[in-house]
Design a protein around this motif. Structure first.
Motif, PDB file in Angstrom:
ATOM      1  N   LYS A 255      20.592 -64.060 -38.823  1.00 32.01           N
ATOM      2  CA  LYS A 255      19.827 -63.882 -37.589  1.00 32.01           C
ATOM      3  C   LYS A 255      18.437 -64.480 -37.773  1.00 32.01           C
ATOM      4  O   LYS A 255      17.852 -64.376 -38.850  1.00 32.01           O
ATOM      5  N   ARG A 256      17.932 -65.059 -36.703  1.00 33.90           N
ATOM      6  CA  ARG A 256      16.569 -65.608 -36.742  1.00 33.90           C
ATOM      7  C   ARG A 256      15.583 -64.447 -36.924  1.00 33.90           C
ATOM      8  O   ARG A 256      15.571 -63.513 -36.122  1.00 33.90           O
TER       9      ARG A 256
ATOM     10  N   ASP B 285      12.359 -62.144 -36.715  1.00 30.60           N
ATOM     11  CA  ASP B 285      11.271 -61.950 -35.759  1.00 30.60           C
ATOM     12  C   ASP B 285      10.004 -61.691 -36.564  1.00 30.60           C
ATOM     13  O   ASP B 285       9.673 -60.544 -36.882  1.00 30.60           O
TER      14      ASP B 285
ATOM     15  N   LEU C 293      11.919 -72.452 -41.053  1.00 25.55           N
ATOM     16  CA  LEU C 293      13.307 -72.054 -40.822  1.00 25.55           C
ATOM     17  C   LEU C 293      14.093 -73.221 -40.238  1.00 25.55           C
ATOM     18  O   LEU C 293      13.628 -73.893 -39.320  1.00 25.55           O
ATOM     19  N   ASN C 294      15.274 -73.480 -40.793  1.00 20.35           N
ATOM     20  CA  ASN C 294      16.182 -74.515 -40.303  1.00 20.35           C
ATOM     21  C   ASN C 294      17.450 -73.857 -39.781  1.00 20.35           C
ATOM     22  O   ASN C 294      17.933 -72.891 -40.361  1.00 20.35           O
ATOM     23  N   GLU C 295      17.988 -74.409 -38.714  1.00 19.86           N
ATOM     24  CA  GLU C 295      19.214 -73.884 -38.137  1.00 19.86           C
ATOM     25  C   GLU C 295      20.390 -74.724 -38.617  1.00 19.86           C
ATOM     26  O   GLU C 295      20.392 -75.938 -38.476  1.00 19.86           O
TER      27      GLU C 295
ATOM     28  N   GLU D 263      22.274 -70.283 -33.646  1.00 22.37           N
ATOM     29  CA  GLU D 263      22.261 -68.836 -33.426  1.00 22.37           C
ATOM     30  C   GLU D 263      23.197 -68.053 -34.350  1.00 22.37           C
ATOM     31  O   GLU D 263      23.476 -66.891 -34.117  1.00 22.37           O
TER      32      GLU D 263
ATOM     33  N   TYR E 117      20.915 -69.639 -40.510  1.00 24.04           N
ATOM     34  CA  TYR E 117      19.626 -70.294 -40.716  1.00 24.04           C
ATOM     35  C   TYR E 117      19.310 -70.321 -42.205  1.00 24.04           C
ATOM     36  O   TYR E 117      19.843 -69.529 -42.973  1.00 24.04           O
TER      37      TYR E 117
ATOM     38  N   GLN F 174      15.934 -71.359 -45.229  1.00 24.46           N
ATOM     39  CA  GLN F 174      14.641 -71.880 -45.648  1.00 24.46           C
ATOM     40  C   GLN F 174      14.874 -72.425 -47.052  1.00 24.46           C
ATOM     41  O   GLN F 174      15.604 -71.816 -47.840  1.00 24.46           O
TER      42      GLN F 174
END
Length: 195
Positions: free
Chosen positions: A109-110, A112, A140-142, A146, A149, A151
């Motif tokens: 999950k991205r 927050d 952060l790279n995807e 969604e 991810y 790093q």
């Protein structure tokens, strides 16, 4: 430096065990497990340390586990997130510098970051230091929109994606991280939990 990512690349993936709310209040401990693998196929060993819930010892524990281990041919460290045991933040720069290994943080999950920073400011006297570590982390790279991810520090995006690909067997998470999660949860609760 990694010139080419081989299918049998030696990696160590780290995840932490579960912990109770009461362990947050009294700064209890949880286990940190590292699974050492050749790519996604062969487990060659395991590492373990105890870390403090909401403490500041996760970075030291991972560095110690890697440097004092018999696994001198490790090529990459994989982390399942940048915080362990609650808000025990891993200093990725220091981990990379002291182990001299690339570090890849993989998350489903991205994060927050704004919410994390607000929680740190509310609950920690050393929030500034923890926030500074979070902000110094690589961008952060995807990988999968969604769903996955990462790093990376110490290798470029393409090589990091290749490491993730060759270490993933089933699902989205690299196998060393998936197994570290299972073992860590089993140590703390008596059986593994779903990822």
């Amino acid at each position: 430096m990694i010139r080419r990512v081989k299918p049998q690349i030696r990696v160590a993936g780290f995840d932490d065990g579960t912990f109770s709310f009461s362990s947050k209040l009294n700064r209890g401990k949880t286990v940190l497990i590292g699974i050492v693998m050749k790519g996604s196929q062969e487990v060659v060993g395991a590492l373990s340390r105890w870390i403090t819930v909401d403490g500041d010892d996760a970075t030291d524990a991972i560095i110690d586990a890697v440097l004092s281990s018999r696994f001198k041919d490790l090529r990459v460290i994989l982390l399942k997130g940048i915080t362990y045991a609650g808000f025990n933040v891993v200093d990725i720069e220091r981990l990379h510098e002291e182990t001299e290994l690339p570090v890849i943080v993989v998350v489903r999950k991205r994060p927050d970051l704004k919410a994390m920073e607000e929680a740190l400011k509310r609950h920690f006297h050393d929030a500034g230091e923890r926030i500074s570590i979070l902000r110094r982390a690589p961008s952060l790279n995807e990988v999968i929109p969604e769903k996955l991810y990462f790093q990376a520090l110490g290798l470029d995006r393409e090589k990091a994606e290749e490491v993730i690909r060759v270490t993933t067997k089933t699902g989205l998470t690299p196998e060393p991280l998936r197994l570290a999660h299972m073992v860590a949860s089993a140590v703390m609760t008596g059986e593994s939990t779903k990822e």
